[in-house]
Every structure is written in structure tokens, then in C-alpha cells.
Design an enzyme around this catalytic site. Structure first.
Site, short mmCIF file in Angstrom:
data_model
loop_
_atom_site.label_atom_id
_atom_site.label_comp_id
_atom_site.label_asym_id
_atom_site.label_seq_id
_atom_site.Cartn_x
_atom_site.Cartn_y
_atom_site.Cartn_z
N LYS A 11 -12.10 0.99 0.06
CA LYS A 11 -12.28 1.66 1.35
C LYS A 11 -13.32 2.79 1.27
O LYS A 11 -13.70 3.21 0.16
CB LYS A 11 -10.91 2.15 1.83
CG LYS A 11 -9.91 1.00 2.06
CD LYS A 11 -8.58 1.55 2.58
CE LYS A 11 -7.60 0.44 2.88
NZ LYS A 11 -6.33 0.99 3.46
N TYR A 51 -7.61 -4.79 11.93
CA TYR A 51 -6.31 -4.12 11.90
C TYR A 51 -5.54 -4.27 13.22
O TYR A 51 -4.68 -3.44 13.53
CB TYR A 51 -6.49 -2.64 11.57
CG TYR A 51 -6.77 -2.37 10.10
CD1 TYR A 51 -5.77 -2.57 9.13
CD2 TYR A 51 -8.00 -1.90 9.66
CE1 TYR A 51 -6.01 -2.32 7.79
CE2 TYR A 51 -8.24 -1.65 8.31
CZ TYR A 51 -7.24 -1.86 7.38
OH TYR A 51 -7.47 -1.61 6.06
N ASN A 114 -6.28 5.68 1.40
CA ASN A 114 -5.59 5.18 0.21
C ASN A 114 -6.43 4.21 -0.62
O ASN A 114 -5.89 3.38 -1.35
CB ASN A 114 -4.23 4.61 0.58
CG ASN A 114 -4.32 3.49 1.57
OD1 ASN A 114 -5.41 3.06 1.93
ND2 ASN A 114 -3.19 2.98 2.01
N HIS A 117 -7.54 -1.86 -0.05
CA HIS A 117 -6.74 -2.79 0.76
C HIS A 117 -6.37 -3.99 -0.09
O HIS A 117 -7.17 -4.43 -0.93
CB HIS A 117 -7.57 -3.27 1.96
CG HIS A 117 -6.94 -4.42 2.70
ND1 HIS A 117 -5.96 -4.23 3.63
CD2 HIS A 117 -7.14 -5.77 2.61
CE1 HIS A 117 -5.58 -5.42 4.09
NE2 HIS A 117 -6.27 -6.37 3.49
N GLU A 128 -8.48 -12.88 6.34
CA GLU A 128 -9.29 -11.70 6.02
C GLU A 128 -10.54 -12.09 5.22
O GLU A 128 -11.61 -11.50 5.42
CB GLU A 128 -8.44 -10.69 5.25
CG GLU A 128 -7.33 -10.11 6.12
CD GLU A 128 -6.30 -9.28 5.36
OE1 GLU A 128 -5.36 -8.78 6.00
OE2 GLU A 128 -6.42 -9.15 4.12
P1 IDP Z 1 -0.98 -1.51 3.34
O1 IDP Z 1 -2.45 -1.19 3.33
O2 IDP Z 1 -0.29 -0.96 2.11
O3 IDP Z 1 -0.65 -2.95 3.58
P2 IDP Z 1 -0.18 -1.03 6.10
O4 IDP Z 1 1.18 -0.55 6.51
O5 IDP Z 1 -0.56 -2.45 6.35
O6 IDP Z 1 -0.35 -0.66 4.54
O7 IDP Z 1 -1.23 -0.07 6.80
C1 IDP Z 1 -2.61 -0.39 6.83
C2 IDP Z 1 -3.40 0.86 6.53
O8 IDP Z 1 -3.20 1.82 7.58
C3 IDP Z 1 -2.96 1.63 5.26
O9 IDP Z 1 -3.50 1.08 4.08
C4 IDP Z 1 -3.49 3.02 5.55
O10 IDP Z 1 -4.91 3.11 5.34
C5 IDP Z 1 -3.22 3.14 7.05
N1 IDP Z 1 -1.90 3.76 7.30
C6 IDP Z 1 -0.68 3.21 7.13
N2 IDP Z 1 0.30 4.06 7.45
C7 IDP Z 1 -0.31 5.20 7.85
C8 IDP Z 1 0.17 6.47 8.31
O11 IDP Z 1 1.37 6.73 8.43
N3 IDP Z 1 -0.79 7.41 8.63
C9 IDP Z 1 -2.14 7.16 8.51
N4 IDP Z 1 -2.63 5.99 8.10
C10 IDP Z 1 -1.74 5.02 7.75
MG MG Z 2 -0.95 -4.14 5.23
#
Ligand code: IDP
Ligand code: MG
Length: 139
Positions: A11, A51, A114, A117, A128
Site C-alpha cells: 500500500k 473496496y 497497514n 493487502h 482482484e
Molecule cells: P484486511 O485488509 O485485513 O482484509 P478489511 O477489514 O478487509 O481488512 O479492511 C480493508 C482495509 O480497510 C484494511 O486493510 C485497512 O486499510 C482499512 N480499515 C479496516 N478497518 C479500519 C478501521 O477501523 N479504520 C480505518 N481503516 C480501516
Molecule cells: Mg479484507
């Protein structure tokens, strides 16, 4: 798409901080073969579509801003049990909860930013991968 493939993005935060090489090295060292790879940048429309499942979540606007603010590295990875093993390698969504040695523990700043992905199912890995790569970009 074979079920031994997953899709990943390094990312914008990971690219900004110069972590492309270190993360790709860790991915290779963990037994994944890179079968597609590119530096690219998502438009707002791209990020909203990628997304879409999160469109009702309170963080959706923030997520789209973040994912479009700079280039990403998109890749398709091949390994036995790729989807599950890659999710293990990257760690929990929130780096505070991620296991020691995982990519998110090492390189992620927060639950939003984070670093990486990983697809959550074989079906989404195929969707994807097709979103980012044409057939002749996959090897
Ligand atoms: P994942 O990437 O671990 O599968 P998901 O729940 O699918 O997690 O969420 C997609 C992306 O959205 C996350 O990787 C992160 O970048 C963002 N995200 C998820 N939860 C939060 C939050 O509570 N606050 C801000 N961004 C979030
Ligand atoms: Mg996810």
C-alpha cells in the site's frame, strides 16, 4: 484462476517508506512465487470499486484517500494454500494485534495504514487479480 494464487498490494505507506524491497524479499523467502508484478496508482474510482464491499463502513472515505494518495505495488503470488498462508504472513488488520514477525507487525503504522493487502478467499483473489492484471501480465 488456479486456487493456489493470491493477490496482494504493497500500500502507499509501505511504498512511501521505502519498504518495497524488504517486503518482496520476505514474500519470496516465505515460499511465494511472484507471477505478476507492477507499480501503479489507483484512481478514486478504482479504489471505490476495489473496496466496494466496505462502502457503508465509517472509514470508507479515509480508506479511498489513503489507497489513492500514491503508488502501490500490485502482485499475484503463487504457493500451495496461497490465500490462507499469505493472510498468516501479513498478520491481523490492526498491527497492534498482529503476530511477531508478520509484515504488518514489522511495517504497518495503524489499522488504517497497514502496509499490505491480502485477498481473503480464492474467489476474491481471482477478482482482484483480474482487476489489476491482464492475462498476458500473469506468468
Ligand atoms: P484486511 O485488509 O485485513 O482484509 P478489511 O477489514 O478487509 O481488512 O479492511 C480493508 C482495509 O480497510 C484494511 O486493510 C485497512 O486499510 C482499512 N480499515 C479496516 N478497518 C479500519 C478501521 O477501523 N479504520 C480505518 N481503516 C480501516
Ligand atoms: Mg479484507
Amino acid at each position: 484462476m488456479a486456487t493456489n494464487r493470491t493477490f496482494t498490494m504493497l500500500k502507499p505507506d509501505a511504498v512511501e517508506k521505502g519498504h518495497i524491497g524488504a517486503i518482496l524479499e520476505k514474500i519470496n523467502a516465505s515460499g511465494f512465487r511472484i507471477v505478476a508484478l507492477k507499480l501503479t496508482q489507483m484512481t478514486t474510482a478504482d479504489a471505490k470499486a476495489f473496496y466496494a464491499i466496505h462502502s457503508e463502513r465509517p472509514f470508507f472515505g479515509e480508506l479511498v484517500e489513503y489507497m489513492t494518495r500514491g503508488p502501490i505495488v500490485a502482485a499475484i503470488l503463487e504457493k500451495e494454500n496461497a490465500v490462507e498462508d499469505f493472510r498468516t504472513l501479513i498478520g491481523a488488520t490492526n498491527p497492534a494485534d498482529a503476530a511477531e514477525g508478520t509484515i504488518r507487525k514489522l511495517y504497518a503504522a495503524s489499522i488504517g495504514e497497514n502496509a499490505v493487502h491480502g485477498s481473503d478467499s480464492d474467489e476474491n483473489a481471482a477478482i482482484e487479480s483480474a482487476f489489476h492484471f491482464s492475462g498476458r501480465e500473469q506468468f
